[in-house]
Design an enzyme around this catalytic site. Sequence first.
Site: not given
Length: 483
Positions: A86, A172, A248
Site C-alpha cells: 500500500g 508525481r 507492486d
Amino acid sequence: MVDKILNFDNTYLTLPQVFYSNVNPSVVPNPEVVLFNEELGQDIFGHTTNPQEWSQLLSGNRVPENTTPFAQAYAGHQFGHFTMLGDGRAIVIGEHVSPLGKRYDMQLKGCGITPYSRRGDGKATLGAMLREYLMSESMFYLGIPTSRSLAVTKTGEKVYRDRTHDGAVLTRIMSGHIRVGTFEYAHYYGSPNDLESLLNYTIKRHFPSLLHSNNPAAEMLEYVMNRQIDLIINWMRVGFIHGVMNTDNTSISGETFDYGPCSFMNTYDLNTVFSSIDTGGRYAFGNQPTIIKWNIVKLAETLLPLLNPSQNRAIEIAREIIDKFDNLFMERWYAMMFSKIGLIKPATGDRDLVDQLLLAMKSFELDYTNTFTSLKRGITTKESPSQQLDPLNPWLTNWTRRLEESEGGFLAAAALMGKTNPLFIPRNYFVEKALAGADENNYTLFNQLLSLVKQPYSSSNEIEKYSYVPNNYDHNYKTYCGT
Ligand code: AMP
Ligand code: MG
C-alpha cells in the site's frame, strides 16, 4: 487561484472501500518549491503557473477543496516474496483531467504516514526525490512511457536515514497507479466482487477498447503483457536498469515508475546490478525480460477466476497467452537491436550480426551508449572508426558491407540509428555529483544534467563532458531503495 486549474474527478473512489484509505498529507513547517516542471504544467493544466503560489499545495499543507485525497491499497511480490504493501508514503491528491480530456493521478510522494506506512515514517529525502525527477524526465525525453515529475518541494523538515537529510515531497503525475500488485491485493485479500470491480474499473480507465470484449480479463492480460514487453525492450534499448521490478512496481498502464535504485548501465554487461539490496542479481539489466514474464504470470494467477468459471479452462487460457511471451519478446527485441545498428530491412543472418556485436562489446567491456554513437559517427563522417571501436574490427567490416548493400546505404542507416540511440544518458557518476551539489544548495550541475536529458538524441558540445565514466567508479557504485 491555483485551485481553479485543478480539474479533479476521483473515479478511483468508486471502487470498493478496500482499495483505498482517505487520508490527508501531513503538515510540514516550511514548504519551498525547488523544482517545477513548466513544460509538464503547461501540458496538463494548459496554463503557465507560478510555482511558489503552489508551495502549500505541493507540500501537502493545503488540500484543494474540490478533492478527497486517498492512499491506495496494494500487495506485491518483493524479490519473489508476497506481502501486503500500500501507499506508505504517497497520497493521490486527486485525478486531474487536462483540458484535452486526459486523466492523470496527481500524487504526492513523501507526504507523511498513511494507514499503510507500517514502520516507515512516510517521508522522503530531497536527494531521492531529485533523483526521481531527473531519471523520470530522462526516460520521458528518451521516448519511453513513464510517470513524470511536476515538482520537488522541500518541506523544511529533517528526515533521518543513514544520516540527517532535508525532507522533500515529489509531485508525481501518472496516467494511473494501478499495479500488478493491486490485482494481487484484490485476489488474495478481497472478495470475488472486489476483483471483478477492479478489472472493470481498470478496463474502463486504461483499455476502453476492451469494454465489450468476449473475455475482458484475457484480453487485458494480453494487453498488459504486450505493453510491458514494449516497455522492457525500451529499457534495454537505452541501458536502463529499474532495479526493483517487484510486482507492486509493475504498472498496468505500461509506464515506468517508482524510481528507486534505478540507474543506467555504462559498460555493456547483462549482469549489471547497482541496487544495494539486489545481491542475487534478480533485477540485473539482462534479467529484466525474465522478471517481467514472472510478474505477468503473477498477474495471470490473480485473474484466473475471471478468465473462466472452470479453473482448468482458466489455466489453459492464461497459459495460451503467456506462451506467446518468449517469441514476442525475441522478435521485438531483435527488431529494436536491428534499428540500433541501422538495419532497415533485416534479413536472415542479421540476428548473428547483433549477437556478435554484443559478444564483442561484452568481452572488450565497451560502453553501451558510446559504442552505438561511435558506430553512427563512423558511417556518417566516413572517418576511420574511433580507437574505442578497434576491438570490433572484424565485426565492423561485416556490418559496413551489410549496410552498403542495403537500400538507402549509410545515409538511411544513420538516420535510423539517430532515432534509436541516445547520445546522452544520465551517468551514475554525474548524477551523484549533481545530487551532492543540490544537497548543499548548489543546483548548477543538476540543472545542467536536466537540460541535457531533455535532448538526448541531439548532439551538443556539452554532451561529451558528461559521457564518460571515471575508472572503476561503477565497480563500487551502489543505489538504494526507499530513501
Ligand atoms: P518502494 O520500494 O518505493 O516500491 O516501496 C515499497 C513499499 O514500502 C511501499 O508500500 C511503500 O509505500 C513503502 N515505503 C517505502 N518507504 C517508506 C517510508 N519512508 N515510510 C512508509 N512506507 C514506505
Ligand atoms: Mg513501490
